[in-house]
Scaffold this active site. Structure first.
Site, PDB file in Angstrom:
ATOM      1  N   LYS A 279       0.842  -1.184   0.000  1.00  0.00           N
ATOM      2  CA  LYS A 279       0.000   0.000   0.000  1.00  0.00           C
ATOM      3  C   LYS A 279       0.888   1.248   0.000  1.00  0.00           C
ATOM      4  CE  LYS A 279      -4.328   1.543   2.096  1.00  0.00           C
ATOM      5  NZ  LYS A 279      -5.345   1.288   3.143  1.00  0.00           N
ATOM      6  N   GLU A 367     -18.662  -3.957  11.989  1.00  0.00           N
ATOM      7  CA  GLU A 367     -19.505  -3.097  12.807  1.00  0.00           C
ATOM      8  C   GLU A 367     -20.553  -3.881  13.579  1.00  0.00           C
ATOM      9  OE1 GLU A 367     -17.801  -0.707   9.467  1.00  0.00           O
ATOM     10  OE2 GLU A 367     -18.893  -2.605   9.570  1.00  0.00           O
ATOM     11  N   ARG A 395     -24.749  -0.524   9.271  1.00  0.00           N
ATOM     12  CA  ARG A 395     -24.459  -1.945   9.234  1.00  0.00           C
ATOM     13  C   ARG A 395     -24.703  -2.611  10.592  1.00  0.00           C
ATOM     14  NH1 ARG A 395     -19.272  -3.181   5.641  1.00  0.00           N
ATOM     15  NH2 ARG A 395     -20.727  -3.896   4.078  1.00  0.00           N
TER      16      ARG A 395
END
Length: 625
Positions: A279, A367, A395
Site C-alpha cells: 500500500k 460493525e 451496518r
C-alpha cells in the site's frame, strides 16, 4: 505508451512488459500529482497499479466484470477506461466519483463505499450469467481488511457451495485503513510466510517459466490446495471453503501477474488468486504509513508530504474532542473501555489505545460484531464507548435495536462523521442516523452545538446507567478548550438564545445553532434560536412553550427530513393539538451526490443563505398581517 492516449483498456494490450512497467511509473506520478490537488484515496491506488494493468491486459472489460471491493482503489481502473481527462474534477460536484459508479461508465458494473460487498455481488452476477447461458469472467478484487468482514465470510461459504466460475483477486497489503488486527490477519500472515508456500511459490515460478500452461501448472495448483489442507490447516481459509487457491504472487511484477491471471482464466469453478502488494508503493510517505494517514488525504504538497489543510489555532476535530473527553473520564472510571471497528485513526482513539491498551479493542471491519461485543461488555458491568462513522452505523442497526436498546444496555455510541461529509458522496453521507435511531425504544440521541456541550454530553452519557446513549458529531473542527469541570445535561432538554424580542423561532441543532445566532445578530434580526440538542427524547415542554408564542417556526436541519427532527416535532404537534404551522428545511428524499460540503448544502438548499432568505420572507409576511 503515452498515458493520455489511453481511451479504452484495449489500448494497452499491444504493450510490451517493459512498456507496461514504464506506464506503471507514469500512473503513479500522475496519481501523486493529481490527488495532491483534489484530495482522495492515495495509498490504496498506488498499491494496485500493476495489478490493475495486468487485469486489463488479460481480461476484456466491460464484457468481463471488475468489482472493486469498497471501490476507492478504482482510480487506475478509471484511468484505463477513458476517464483520465476528468481527474482534475475528481470527487468534486458533477465530477467523477472517488468510487466505481455505474452511471459514470460501462466499465463500472458495481458501486459501493462500504467494505466486504464484492464477493456477494460477484456471486449474484455469476449466477445470473449462468442462468442466461452467457460466458464472461467475473473478478471481485478484495483486500485482506475487507476479507475479514463477516459479509465476505458469508459469501465465501456460498461461493464454495455454488462452484460458479469466478476469479477472486485477494489483494493482500496487510493494511485496511489502519493496521489489520485479529485472528484472520494472523492467518494471512502465516499464509504469506509459510515455508510450504515459499516452496510452492518457487514451484509455481518454475511452472510459469514453461511455454505450456499444462499439467505442471495444474499439478502445482493441486499441491497448493493439498498443502493448505495437510500442512498448515490453521491458515486454510479458502481450502476449507472448497475454493481453489493460487499464490501468493508478487503484485508488482506485471509479467508474472499476467501469466498467473491467464492460468486463473482457464480454471473451472471459483479460484482465489493471492496477490501481495504494498500500500502506498512509490511514494515514501505513504509506504511507511501504519496509521492510515495516507489512506484518504486532503490537498497536500507532493514534495514534502505536508497537508495543506490545517485546523485553525485552538481548534480540534470533533473526533478529537470526543475521544479526549472519553480518555479523561476513563482515568477515574476503570470500567470505561473503547471500541472501534477498524477506525482507530479516523476516530482519534490512538491516545486511548496507548494509555489503556487492556481496555481498548479494535474489532476490525466488523460493525455488527463490534456493537454486540459492546453490548456484552455492558451486560457484564463495563461502560463501553464505541465510535462508528454514521455511514457505517447502518451496518449495525440490528445489533443496536436487538442487542443494545432492547436490553437497555448503557453503551455510549459516538456517531462520527454525521451529516453531509462532502467528496466521498452518496455512500458516506451520514444523514440517516437520526431517522434510523429515533424509532428504537430506550434510545437517547443527541448532538452538541460546540465543544463545551460535546464534553458535557459525553460526561452525561457515562453518568447515567439506564439507557444506550448516542452522540453524533460531524466531520471538521471546532474551537476547543478543555473544561475544568463537567456539567450534567439532563436527557431530552433543549436550550435557546434570543437575538432581540423574538419575532420568529428557528429550531436547529449542531454547529449551525451558533452560526444562526451570529448571522441574526449581524443582520439585526430578532429571533429565538433553539438548540434542539436532543432528538430523542426531546423537549416537549419547551416545544409547547414555543408554540404558545404564536410566532412563525422554522425547523432547520441538514439531515434527511423523513424521520428527522422536523418529523418528530410535527408528529408531536399533531398528536397534542398544537395548531402551529412549521416550515421545514432539510434534505429531501434522495441520495446526495459528492462535492464539497458548502457546495452540496447550497445545491440541496440547506445552507444558511437559503435559511435566512426564508427567515426574511417570513418576517416580512408576518409584519404585514
Amino acid at each position: 505508451m503515452n498515458l493520455y492516449d489511453i481511451k479504452e483498456p484495449c489500448d494497452i494490450k499491444s504493450c510490451s512488459f517493459e512498456e507496461l512497467n514504464e506506464l506503471a511509473g507514469d500512473i503513479r506520478e500522475f496519481l501523486i500529482q493529481s490527488i495532491s490537488k483534489t484530495g482522495g484515496h492515495l495509498s490504496s491506488n498506488l498499491g494496485i497499479v500493476e495489478l490493475t494493468l495486468a487485469l486489463h491486459y488479460v481480461f476484456d472489460s466491460p464484457k468481463d466484470k471488475f468489482i472493486f471491493d469498497v471501490g476507492h482503489q478504482s482510480y487506475v481502473h478509471k484511468m484505463l477506461t477513458g476517464r483520465l481527462k476528468d481527474f482534475s474534477n475528481l470527487r468534486q460536484y458533477k465530477g467523477i466519483a472517488g468510487f466505481q459508479k455505474r452511471g459514470e461508465s460501462v466499465h463500472d458494473p458495481w458501486e459501493a463505499g462500504h467494505s466486504s460487498t464484492s464477493l456477494s455481488a460477484a456471486l449474484g452476477m455469476a449466477v445470473a450469467r449462468d442462468l442466461d447461458g452467457s460466458h464472461f469472467h467475473i473478478l471481485p478484487i478484495i483486500g485482506d481488511g475487507a476479507l475479514s468482514g463477516g459479509m465476505a465470510m458469508e459469501a465465501l461459504n456460498q461461493i464454495g457451495s455454488e462452484q460458479r466460475n469466478m476469479i477472486i483477486i485477494f489483494n493482500d497489503n496487510n493494511m485496511s485503513i489502519s493496521k489489520n488486527v485479529g485472528a484472520m490477519d494472523e492467518a494471512f500472515t502465516r499464509l504469506r510466510t509459510s515455508r510450504s508456500y515459499t516452496h510452492l511459490k518457487d514451484d509455481l515460478k518454475h511452472s510459469l517459466s514453461t511455454t505450456r500452461l499444462g499439467s505442471n501448472v495444474l499439478d502445482t495448483m493441486k499441491r497448493v490446495k493439498n498443502a493448505v489442507k495437510d500442512n498448515i490447516v490453521d491458515t486454510s481459509i479458502f481450502g476449507e471453503f472448497n475454493i481453489d487457491y493460487l499464490g501468493p504472487v508478487d503484485g508488482h511484477n506485471i509479467k508474472n501477474l499476467v501469466k498467473v491471471l491467464k492460468i486463473a482464466k482457464q480454471h473451472e469453478g471459483p479460484i482465489v488468486l493471492h496477490v501481495i502488494t504494498q500500500k502506498g508503493k512509490g511514494y515514501s510517505f505513504a509506504e511507511h504509513d501504519e496509521e492510515g494517514a495516507w489512506h484518504g488525504v486532503s490537498q497536500f504538497d507532493p514534495k514534502t508530504g505536508q497537508s495543506l489543510a490545517k485546523n485553525p489555532p485552538q481548534h480540534k476535530s470533533w473526533s478529537e474532542v470526543i475521544s479526549a473527553t472519553v480518555l479523561d473520564l476513563a482515568h477515574d472510571n476503570q470500567d470505561i473501555v473503547a471500541i472501534t471497528p477498524a477506525m482507530k485513526s479516523g476516530s482519534k482513539l490512538q491516545k486511548f489505545f496507548e494509555t489503556y491498551p487492556q481496555r481498548s479493542f479494535d474489532c476490525g471491519i466488523a460493525e455488527e460484531h463490534a456493537m454486540t461485543f459492546a453490548a456484552g461488555l455492558a451486560a457484564a458491568g463495563k461502560r463501553p464507548f464505541i465510535s462508528v462513522y454514521s455511514s457505517f452505523l447502518q451496518r449495525a442497526y440490528d445489533q443496536i435495536h436487538h442487542d443494545v436498546a432492547r436490553m437497555k444496555l448503557p453503551v455510549v455510541i459516538g456517531i462520527d462523521r454525521c451529516g453531509l461529509v462532502g467528496e466521498d458522496g452518496e455512500t458516506h453521507h451520514g444523514v440517516f442516523d437520526i431517522a434510523m435511531l429515533r424509532p428504537i425504544p430506550n434510545m437517547i440521541l443527541a448532538q452538541p452545538k460546540d465543544s463545551e456541550e460535546a464534553q458535557n454530553l459525553i460526561y452525561s452519557a457515562f453518568q447515567q446507567n439506564q439507557y444506550p446513549y448516542a452522540i453524533r458529531y460531524p466531520r471538521g473542527s471546532v474551537p476547543y478548550k478543555k473544561l475544568s469541570a463537567y456539567s450534567y445535561i439532563e436527557a431530552g432538554t433543549w436550550s435557546y438564545q434570543d437575538t432581540g424580542e423574538p419575532q420568529l423561532v428557528v429550531i436547529s441543532y449542531g454547529s449551525d445553532v451558533d452560526k444562526i445566532v451570529q448571522k441574526a445578530e449581524a443582520n439585526q434580526l430578532s429571533l429565538r434560536v433553539v438548540n434542539a440538542r436532543f432528538f430523542k427524547p426531546f423537549d416537549t415542554e419547551m416545544l409547547e412553550e414555543l408554540c404558545a408564542m404564536q410566532l412563525p417556526i422554522i425547523v432547520y436541519e441538514s439531515d434527511v427530513q423523513i424521520g428527522g427532527l422536523s418529523s418528530a416535532i410535527v408528529e408531536y404537534a399533531n398528536d397534542h393539538g398544537l395548531k402551529n404551522t412549521f416550515v421545514r428545511i432539510g434534505l429531501r428524499d434522495h441520495f446526495v451526490e459528492h462535492g464539497s460540503i458548502p457546495k452540496l448544502r447550497k445545491v440541496e438548499q440547506v445552507d444558511l443563505g437559503t435559511l435566512f432568505q426564508v427567515i426574511k420572507d417570513m418576517l416580512k409576511e408576518h409584519s404585514c398581517e
